[in-house]
Write an enzyme that holds these catalytic residues in place. Sequence first.
Site, PDB file in Angstrom:
ATOM      1  N   ASN A   1      -3.250  -2.610   6.088  1.00 41.59           N
ATOM      2  CA  ASN A   1      -2.084  -2.839   6.937  1.00 41.59           C
ATOM      3  C   ASN A   1      -2.211  -1.995   8.194  1.00 41.59           C
ATOM      4  O   ASN A   1      -3.168  -1.238   8.350  1.00 41.59           O
ATOM      5  CB  ASN A   1      -0.783  -2.555   6.173  1.00 41.59           C
ATOM      6  CG  ASN A   1      -0.722  -1.121   5.700  1.00 41.59           C
ATOM      7  OD1 ASN A   1      -0.670  -0.198   6.504  1.00 41.59           O
ATOM      8  ND2 ASN A   1      -0.741  -0.937   4.387  1.00 41.59           N
TER       9      ASN A   1
ATOM     10  N   ASP B   1       3.782   1.484  -7.969  1.00 41.55           N
ATOM     11  CA  ASP B   1       4.649   2.112  -6.961  1.00 41.55           C
ATOM     12  C   ASP B   1       4.508   3.621  -7.126  1.00 41.55           C
ATOM     13  O   ASP B   1       4.992   4.198  -8.111  1.00 41.55           O
ATOM     14  CB  ASP B   1       6.104   1.654  -7.153  1.00 41.55           C
ATOM     15  CG  ASP B   1       6.969   2.089  -5.970  1.00 41.55           C
ATOM     16  OD1 ASP B   1       6.832   3.252  -5.527  1.00 41.55           O
ATOM     17  OD2 ASP B   1       7.768   1.264  -5.489  1.00 41.55           O
TER      18      ASP B   1
HETATM   19  O1  C5P Z   1       8.834  -0.909  -1.471  1.00 43.77           O
HETATM   20  P1  C5P Z   1       8.319  -0.366  -0.174  1.00 43.77           P
HETATM   21  O2  C5P Z   1       6.827  -0.500  -0.022  1.00 43.77           O
HETATM   22  O3  C5P Z   1       9.011  -0.854   1.041  1.00 43.77           O
HETATM   23  O4  C5P Z   1       8.674   1.185  -0.281  1.00 43.77           O
HETATM   24  C1  C5P Z   1       8.368   2.083   0.703  1.00 43.77           C
HETATM   25  C2  C5P Z   1       8.349   3.479   0.161  1.00 43.77           C
HETATM   26  O5  C5P Z   1       7.750   3.529  -1.125  1.00 43.77           O
HETATM   27  C3  C5P Z   1       7.520   4.405   0.995  1.00 43.77           C
HETATM   28  O6  C5P Z   1       8.026   5.700   0.853  1.00 43.77           O
HETATM   29  C4  C5P Z   1       6.135   4.263   0.377  1.00 43.77           C
HETATM   30  O7  C5P Z   1       5.309   5.391   0.655  1.00 43.77           O
HETATM   31  C5  C5P Z   1       6.469   4.144  -1.091  1.00 43.77           C
HETATM   32  N1  C5P Z   1       5.554   3.298  -1.848  1.00 43.77           N
HETATM   33  C6  C5P Z   1       4.744   3.856  -2.811  1.00 43.77           C
HETATM   34  N2  C5P Z   1       3.919   3.048  -3.557  1.00 43.77           N
HETATM   35  C7  C5P Z   1       3.884   1.722  -3.363  1.00 43.77           C
HETATM   36  C8  C5P Z   1       4.720   1.141  -2.391  1.00 43.77           C
HETATM   37  C9  C5P Z   1       5.529   1.959  -1.648  1.00 43.77           C
HETATM   38  O8  C5P Z   1       4.761   5.069  -2.992  1.00 43.77           O
HETATM   39  N3  C5P Z   1       3.074   0.975  -4.075  1.00 43.77           N
END
Ligand code: C5P
Length: 397
Positions: A207, A303
């Site tokens: 990304n 996550d």
């Molecule tokens: O769900 P989303 O990707 O929008 O969430 C963003 C937040 O979650 C950010 O703080 C990002 O660093 C964290 N994140 C994470 N692991 C993932 C996806 C997001 O730690 N697989």
Amino acid sequence: MNKQVLLGVCGSIAAYKAADIARGLMREGLNVRVVMTTHAMQMIAPATFAALTGNPVLIDAFDEPVAGQIAHIQWAQEADLILIAPATAHTLAKLAHGLADDMLTTLALATTAPLYIAPAMNPAMWSHPATQHNVQILTERGAQFIPPAFGIMACGDEGWGKLAEVEAIVQHVAGAVLCPKDLQEVRVLITAGPTYEPIDPVRFVGNRSSGKMGYAIAQAARERGAEVTLISGPVSLPAPAGVEVIFTQTADQMLTAVQSHFEACDVFVAAAAVADYKPAQPLSSKRKRDSKLWALEMVPNPDIVATVAAHKGNRYIVGFAAETDKVVENALHKLKKKGLDLIAANDVSAPGRGFEVDTNQLTLFFANGIARELPLMSKRETAHALWDAILEGRHAK
Ligand code: C5P
């Protein structure tokens, strides 16, 4: 009274850039006093610095511009920070061994102010074991290096040795002098940058995250006295001085690195743009081009922040929500779902915010329902405002 920076200038070809460094520091509201080596005078005249800073320039250990004052003691005591930029291999060697045969090295010995060093030299001299050993000695003694960049030198050689960007040096030093030291003894863990999920040995799903926001958060924490570990995806940014950086590629690797450092942290800031999905079965050899359709099967990534927040104890956890629509709604949902104490939301579809650019505009949502909108500002300023909020949040918790 304005804070004082002692700017030491050595005889590198980059010495002319020290004039812009002096001006940049003054623009940030700092008083600058310049000390030059005799070799630096071959590259730029003391009169230039005297005119720019409005202060006398010292060179020889016996220079005493004001009768009755011992300059090397007075300037050493009044300095809030000493910056040597550019620093040559020779001066690094003298500093490492405590030699004091000119005004600059005498001042460096006589001051207790933090020492910042931005080296500039031929790549062979920089990579020489003697220089690297001196860098190690100085680092262990607490000196902060603003490492040289990669590029073509004045002599035509290419490699690591170019003075870091003037603006980066100015921001680093001004930030270090001007910010409060309110994160001392706080251990901070930060993720930054994108993740790269392999499709085959040469292709990946990634990304547009540049890592700039996460790196600025790491640097700001370090400036305020924190002990910082930064787990970084692939980015092309210099490592912030004084920060332990661990590089990872995939979300799985980043999770493993976070898990092994989470226990030892007080605050975790998840600023990485982790790929939500990865190719289900990365190919072991490069897929050849043909005219057929290619459908890529993707599976969800773990996550990271939610995984570690599930057993956070009394750690303070901060997440980001980069959104293109329904910013508030999505941010509040993530704050709850991921078990965060604070979420920083930004509308990445608006200009000057989010990925790649140097500015950002965040809205902060605390777990207790309070929201705070920050103005559009540099990522460095945004990082400091975020730390102000984290400190308030931790105290209120
Ligand atoms: O769900 P989303 O990707 O929008 O969430 C963003 C937040 O979650 C950010 O703080 C990002 O660093 C964290 N994140 C994470 N692991 C993932 C996806 C997001 O730690 N697989």
